[in-house]
Write a protein that holds these residues in place. Structure first.
Motif, PDB file in Angstrom:
ATOM      1  N   HIS A   1     -14.473   1.459   0.712  1.00  0.00           N
ATOM      2  CA  HIS A   1     -13.198   2.034   0.226  1.00  0.00           C
ATOM      3  C   HIS A   1     -13.591   3.320  -0.297  1.00  0.00           C
ATOM      4  O   HIS A   1     -12.872   4.344  -0.300  1.00  0.00           O
ATOM      5  CB  HIS A   1     -12.623   1.175  -0.662  1.00  0.00           C
ATOM      6  CG  HIS A   1     -11.677  -0.056  -0.271  1.00  0.00           C
ATOM      7  ND1 HIS A   1     -10.648   0.347   0.759  1.00  0.00           N
ATOM      8  CD2 HIS A   1     -11.551  -1.195  -0.303  1.00  0.00           C
ATOM      9  CE1 HIS A   1     -10.124  -0.682   1.168  1.00  0.00           C
ATOM     10  NE2 HIS A   1     -10.686  -1.619   0.565  1.00  0.00           N
TER      11      HIS A   1
ATOM     12  N   ASN B   1      -4.466  -0.277  -1.029  1.00  0.00           N
ATOM     13  CA  ASN B   1      -4.824   0.016   0.179  1.00  0.00           C
ATOM     14  C   ASN B   1      -3.985  -0.281   1.266  1.00  0.00           C
ATOM     15  O   ASN B   1      -3.362  -1.415   1.136  1.00  0.00           O
ATOM     16  CB  ASN B   1      -6.284  -0.522   0.636  1.00  0.00           C
ATOM     17  CG  ASN B   1      -7.351   0.120  -0.510  1.00  0.00           C
ATOM     18  OD1 ASN B   1      -7.558   1.162  -0.315  1.00  0.00           O
ATOM     19  ND2 ASN B   1      -7.832  -0.869  -1.232  1.00  0.00           N
TER      20      ASN B   1
ATOM     21  N   HIS C   1      -5.804  -5.601  -1.294  1.00  0.00           N
ATOM     22  CA  HIS C   1      -6.572  -5.373   0.103  1.00  0.00           C
ATOM     23  C   HIS C   1      -5.723  -6.283   1.069  1.00  0.00           C
ATOM     24  O   HIS C   1      -6.029  -7.303   1.554  1.00  0.00           O
ATOM     25  CB  HIS C   1      -7.860  -6.254  -0.077  1.00  0.00           C
ATOM     26  CG  HIS C   1      -8.770  -5.474  -1.251  1.00  0.00           C
ATOM     27  ND1 HIS C   1      -9.379  -4.483  -1.083  1.00  0.00           N
ATOM     28  CD2 HIS C   1      -9.119  -6.097  -2.400  1.00  0.00           C
ATOM     29  CE1 HIS C   1     -10.253  -4.095  -2.156  1.00  0.00           C
ATOM     30  NE2 HIS C   1      -9.945  -4.998  -3.023  1.00  0.00           N
TER      31      HIS C   1
HETATM   32 ZN   LIG Z   1     -10.137  -3.473   0.629  1.00  0.00          ZN
END
Ligand SMILES: [Zn+2]
Length: 460
Positions: A140, A193, A241
Motif C-alpha cells: 500500500h 483501500n 482491506h
Molecule cells: Zn490492504
C-alpha cells in the motif's frame, strides 16, 4: 432564508519537514507484478509529510505496545522486508509499530508509517503470516494507495486548476486536506483501500514474501484463515482491506511466475518468542481499541442510509437518504436525520447535520452568480460571525452554472466546528441555494452522501 449555522477553522497541524533517505536498493525482477501506482496529485515527499502528520494524529487515539522485545521484533521484520520491494522503490522513512489492540488488523499510512495490531501476532501461527501482513501493507505504501484515494476524493470535489494552489502551499498538508473534508485520523480516507488496491498490494506482498524467502502463500492464506476463524475480530481489517475477488486463486496463479518452488522459510524462534510475550501482556486498554475519528456529541444521528429517495420540491428535485426527514417551511426545506436539529446557543433550534435548500432572488437580473453568492454569504455572516469562506470553485449542475463554496463556522454542537458546503445554482430569476452541513469531525463520513445528493440535484 438560508440555514444559519456553519462551521469553522480546522486546527492547524504542525508541519513536519522530513528528509527522505535516498540510499539505493538493488532492483529486482518485477515484470510479473502489477507495479504501476495509480493517479496521484501528491508528490512522494508529500506522501511522507502527510503520513508523518497522520501518524501523529493516529497515535493520539491508538495505544502502542511498549514491550521492547515485541516492538523490536516487528520493526526489524518490517525493515528486512522493505529490502525486497519490487523495483527497489523503498526510499521511505519506514516505521513499523505495534498497536495495543486485539482486533486482527494492520494499516499503512502514506510515506511508510505502518501499524500492526498485537492481535495479528496473537492470531498468526508463524512468522511467514506476519511477514505477509506487513508485506501487504508495504505494498500500500509503495503503490501510494492512501494519497491515490485522497486524490480521487479531491478530484470529485473541485476542478483540477485549484489543486496546484492547494498542494503548493507550504503550510501543513493535513490542515489543507481538513479544509477539503479529508481527515487524518484512524477513519481517514487514506486508509480506505479499493479492491483494486487490495489486489495490487496482494501481488506486491506475495512478491516480497517470495523474494525474502518466505512461503509466498502465507499472506493470502492468513487473510482467508482469520476471516473464517475470527469473523468478529477482523471486521476492521476487511473494511480497510476489502477482499478482492478470488484472492487466493489470484495469488496462487502469481506464485509460479515469481520463480521456482524453494525451501521456503515459515517460522522463526523470534516470532514464537514475540508471540508468547504478546499473549502474556495485559489486555489492551478498554475503549481505546476501536477509536473513531469523531468525538461527536453523544446523540450523534444514525449514519445516513445508502438507500436514497427522491424529493420533489418547488422548482427542484433531490434525492436524500431514506432515514432522513423532510421539513418544509416558507423559507425552504430542511433535510435532516433524527437528531440532526439541535438547540442552538440562543435556545433556537439549529441544524447540525443534513442539508437545507432554499431560493434566493437577487435584487436584479443582472446580478451574476458570483455576486449573488457573495450576497448570500454576507447575509449568513450576519447571524454567524465566525463564518469563513475556505474555498470556492465553479462548476455545473445539470448544465446550469453553479458555484461551490466550502465554509467553516461554529457548530451548534457545543465546542465544535462545522463544515458547510454551499452550492449555488443559477436558475431563471433566482438562485437555488443548497447547504450541506455536518460537524467537522463527522464531515468525512457524510461526504459520500452529500456527493450523491448533489449528483441527484435537478433544477427547473
Ligand atoms: Zn490492504
Amino acid at each position: 432564508m438560508i440555514n444559519p449555522h456553519l462551521m469553522r477553522v480546522p486546527k492547524l497541524l504542525a508541519l513536519c519537514l522530513m528528509s527522505v533517505c535516498l540510499s539505493a536498493v538493488p532492483a529486482l525482477a518485477k515484470d510479473v507484478v502489477d507495479f504501476k501506482p495509480g493517479f496521484n496529485l501528491f508528490s512522494r515527499d508529500q506522501d511522507v509529510q502527510l503520513g508523518r502528520e497522520a501518524s501523529a494524529e493516529v497515535e493520539k487515539e491508538l495505544p502502542l505496545v511498549k514491550d521492547p522485545q515485541v516492538a523490536r521484533y516487528v520493526s526489524e521484520l518490517g525493515m528486512r522486508l522493505t529490502k525486497f520491494v519490487p523495483g527497489g522503490d523503498a526510499n521511505y522513512p519506514w516505521s513499523f509499530r505495534v498497536a495495543d489492540s486485539q482486533e486482527i488488523n494492520a494499516f499503512a499510512l502514506p510515506g511508510g508509517f505502518i501499524y500492526v495490531n498485537r492481535g495479528v501476532l496473537e492470531a498468526a501461527d508463524n512468522e511467514a503470516e506476519v511477514a505477509g501482513v506487513i508485506a501487504h501493507e508495504i505494498g500500500h505504501v509503495v503503490m501510494r494507495h492512501g494519497t491515490h484515494q485522497a486524490s480521487q476524493a479531491m478530484l470529485a470535489q473541485m476542478p483540477l486548476a485549484v489543486f496546484g494552489s492547494i498542494l503548493g502551499q507550504s503550510t501543513s498538508l493535513g490542515a489543507q486536506l481538513a479544509q477539503l473534508g479529508i481527515g487524518l485520523g484512524v477513519n481517514s480516507i487514506l486508509l480506505k483501500n479499493s479492491r483494486g488496491a487490495e489486489s495490487q498490494s496482494d501481488q506486491i506482498g506475495t512478491y516480497i514474501l517470495y523474494q525474502a524467502g518466505y512461503n509466498p502463500h502465507a499472506m493470502a492464506d492468513f487473510f482467508d484463515i482469520i476471516q473464517k476463524k475470527y469473523p468478529q475480530r477482523t471486521l476492521e481489517f476487511f473494511s480497510d482491506h476489502p477482499n478482492p475477488e478470488n484472492r487466493i486463486a489470484k495469488v496462487d496463479a502469481l506464485i509460479p511466475q515469481l520463480g521456482p518452488v524453494r525451501d521456503w522459510k515459515t517460522d522463526s524462534r523470534e516470532f514464537q518468542m514475540a508471540k508468547a510475550e504478546t499473549l502474556k501482556m495485559p489486555p489492551p486498554p478498554k475503549g481505546k481499541t476501536a477509536p473513531t475519528a469523531s468525538a461527536i456529541a453523544p446523540v450523534a444521528p444514525a449514519a445516513p442510509s445508502n438507500r436514497l429517495v427522491k424529493y420533489q420540491g418547488k422548482g427542484f428535485a433531490i434525492s436524500l437518504p431514506d432515514n432522513w426527514k423532510v421539513q418544509e417551511s416558507e423559507g425552504g426545506v430542511i433535510l435532516a436525520p433524527a437528531g440532526g436539529i439541535v438547540a442552538g446557543a440562543g435556545g433556537d433550534s439549529a441544524q447540525a447535520y443534513g442539508a437545507s435548500i432554499s431560493r434566493y432572488i437577487p435584487p436584479s437580473r443582472r446580478v451574476k452568480l458570483s455576486q449573488a453568492t457573495q450576497q448570500i454569504i454576507d447575509a449568513l455572516r450576519n447571524s454567524n460571525p465566525n463564518l469563513r469562506v475556505v474555498r470556492q470553485s465553479k462548476g455545473r449542475v445539470k448544465g446550469r452554472a453553479a458555484l461551490s463554496t466550502l465554509l467553516e463556522n461554529d457548530s451548534p454542537l457545543q465546542g465544535q466546528k462545522e463544515a458547510d458546503h454551499l452550492v449555488t445554482v443559477s436558475g431563471r430569476d433566482e438562485v437555488l441555494v443548497v447547504v450541506f452541513i455536518a460537524p467537522q469531525s463527522a464531515y468525512e463520513s457524510y461526504r459520500p452522501t452529500f456527493e450523491e445528493m448533489l449528483k441527484s440535484l435537478e433544477v427547473r
